[in-house]
Scaffold this motif. Structure first.
Motif, PDB file in Angstrom:
ATOM      1  N   LYS A  51       0.807  -1.206   0.000  1.00  0.00           N
ATOM      2  CA  LYS A  51       0.000   0.000   0.000  1.00  0.00           C
ATOM      3  C   LYS A  51       0.850   1.271   0.000  1.00  0.00           C
ATOM      4  CE  LYS A  51      -3.893  -2.155   2.396  1.00  0.00           C
ATOM      5  NZ  LYS A  51      -4.728  -2.160   3.631  1.00  0.00           N
ATOM      6  N   GLY A  52       2.059   1.185   0.520  1.00  0.00           N
ATOM      7  CA  GLY A  52       2.901   2.365   0.571  1.00  0.00           C
ATOM      8  C   GLY A  52       4.108   2.148   1.461  1.00  0.00           C
ATOM      9  N   LYS A  53       4.814   3.220   1.769  1.00  0.00           N
ATOM     10  CA  LYS A  53       6.067   3.138   2.514  1.00  0.00           C
ATOM     11  C   LYS A  53       5.873   2.523   3.895  1.00  0.00           C
ATOM     12  CE  LYS A  53       9.852   5.943   4.353  1.00  0.00           C
ATOM     13  NZ  LYS A  53      10.499   7.281   4.370  1.00  0.00           N
ATOM     14  N   ASP A  54       4.825   2.916   4.606  1.00  0.00           N
ATOM     15  CA  ASP A  54       4.618   2.394   5.961  1.00  0.00           C
ATOM     16  C   ASP A  54       4.475   0.873   5.953  1.00  0.00           C
ATOM     17  OD1 ASP A  54       4.773   4.916   7.021  1.00  0.00           O
ATOM     18  OD2 ASP A  54       2.608   5.194   7.205  1.00  0.00           O
ATOM     19  N   GLU A  55       3.753   0.352   4.998  1.00  0.00           N
ATOM     20  CA  GLU A  55       3.591  -1.097   4.920  1.00  0.00           C
ATOM     21  C   GLU A  55       4.912  -1.776   4.571  1.00  0.00           C
ATOM     22  OE1 GLU A  55       1.239  -4.403   2.242  1.00  0.00           O
ATOM     23  OE2 GLU A  55       0.178  -2.554   2.756  1.00  0.00           O
ATOM     24  N   ILE A  56       5.714  -1.133   3.741  1.00  0.00           N
ATOM     25  CA  ILE A  56       7.023  -1.696   3.383  1.00  0.00           C
ATOM     26  C   ILE A  56       7.921  -1.754   4.610  1.00  0.00           C
ATOM     27  CG2 ILE A  56       9.131  -1.293   2.058  1.00  0.00           C
ATOM     28  CD1 ILE A  56       7.285   0.024  -0.090  1.00  0.00           C
TER      29      ILE A  56
END
Length: 220
Positions: A51-56
Motif C-alpha cells: 500500500k505504501g512506505k509504511d507497509e514496506i
C-alpha cells in the motif's frame, strides 16, 4: 535469441530490496520512487503488492524479527526440572538470537523500537516471551516488565557501538584532561570484543538479578 526476462515483481522482492537499501543508506533512503528505480519498475506497479512506505517498513521490520529464534520458549519450564529449559536459559538464548538479528540490520532498530504494532513476527515474539514468563510463575505484570526490559536492553545494544565511538588518535585523550582514557584510542580496533563483551556482561547481570527476584518471590 530471446531477451532475458526480468524477475517478476513480488512482495518478497520489494521487502528484500528495501532491507538492502536500509542496511546501506538508512531508513530515510526508502521511498516508493526509490524502490521502483532499484527494482527497475514503474512506481504504480509497486502498489499491486504494497500500500505504501509504511507497509514496506512494517514488512522489513517483521522480516528482521522473524529471524529471531523463539524455539527455546517452547521448551521452557518453570524451574528447570526434567528435560525442559528453565526460564533463565530461555531468556539468555533468546536475547542472544534477538541481538544477532538486530546487529545484522542496525538501521532498522529505531523503527523496531516503536513496538510490534500489528506485525505478526513481532507479536509472536512478545507472546512467546510473556507466555514463558507467566508459565514459569512470574505474575503477569512483572512478566510484561521483563519483556519490556529485555527489549530495551537488546535494542539499545544493537543500535550503536560503544567502542566505535572513540577515535583512533591517542592525542585526543590528553592525560591532563582524561587521566583514565590512556588506552581509549585502541577501543575501535577491538570493537567486536568490547561490544559483545559488554552485551554479555549486562545480559548476565540482568538475568541474575531477575533470578534473585524470582527466588524471593517464591519464598515469600
Amino acid at each position: 535469441m530471446a531477451r532475458p526476462r526480468k524477475p517478476l515483481l513480488s512482495r518478497d522482492r520489494i521487502v528484500d530490496t528495501a532491507l538492502a537499501l536500509i542496511d546501506a543508506e538508512g531508513l530515510d533512503a526508502v521511498s516508493t520512487r526509490r524502490l521502483a528505480a532499484e527494482l527497475g519498475v514503474s512506481g504504480p506497479s509497486l502498489y499491486n503488492h504494497v500500500k505504501g512506505k509504511d507497509e514496506i517498513l512494517d514488512a522489513v521490520a517483521d522480516t528482521v524479527v522473524g529471524q529471531v529464534d523463539l524455539s527455546m520458549f517452547d521448551a521452557a519450564s518453570g524451574d528447570g526440572a526434567g528435560a525442559g529449559v528453565d526460564w533463565r536459559t530461555a531468556l539468555l538464548t533468546w536475547a542472544r538470537s534477538y541481538r544477532a538479528a538486530l546487529a545484522a540490520h542496525p538501521n532498522i532498530v529505531p523503527f523496531l523500537a516503536r513496538g510490534p504494532g500489528r506485525r505478526p513476527a513481532g507479536l509472536r515474539m512478545a507472546d512467546a516471551v510473556f507466555g514463558a514468563m507467566v508459565g514459569a510463575g512470574w505474575p503477569p505484570a512483572q512478566a510484561t516488565r521483563i519483556g519490556a526490559l529485555m527489549r530495551y536492553f537488546v535494542a539499545g545494544s544493537a543500535l550503536g557501538s560503544f567502542a566505535r565511538g572513540f577515535v583512533d588518535d591517542a592525542t585526543a585523550y590528553d592525560p591532563a584532561d582524561y587521566p583514565h582514557l590512556g588506552q581509549a584510542h585502541l577501543l575501535a580496533d577491538h570493537q567486536q570484543q568490547v561490544d559483545e563483551g559488554a552485551f554479555e556482561t549486562g545480559l548476565t547481570a540482568l538475568v541474575d538479578g531477575l533470578a534473585l527476584q524470582y527466588e524471593q518471590m517464591r519464598v515469600s
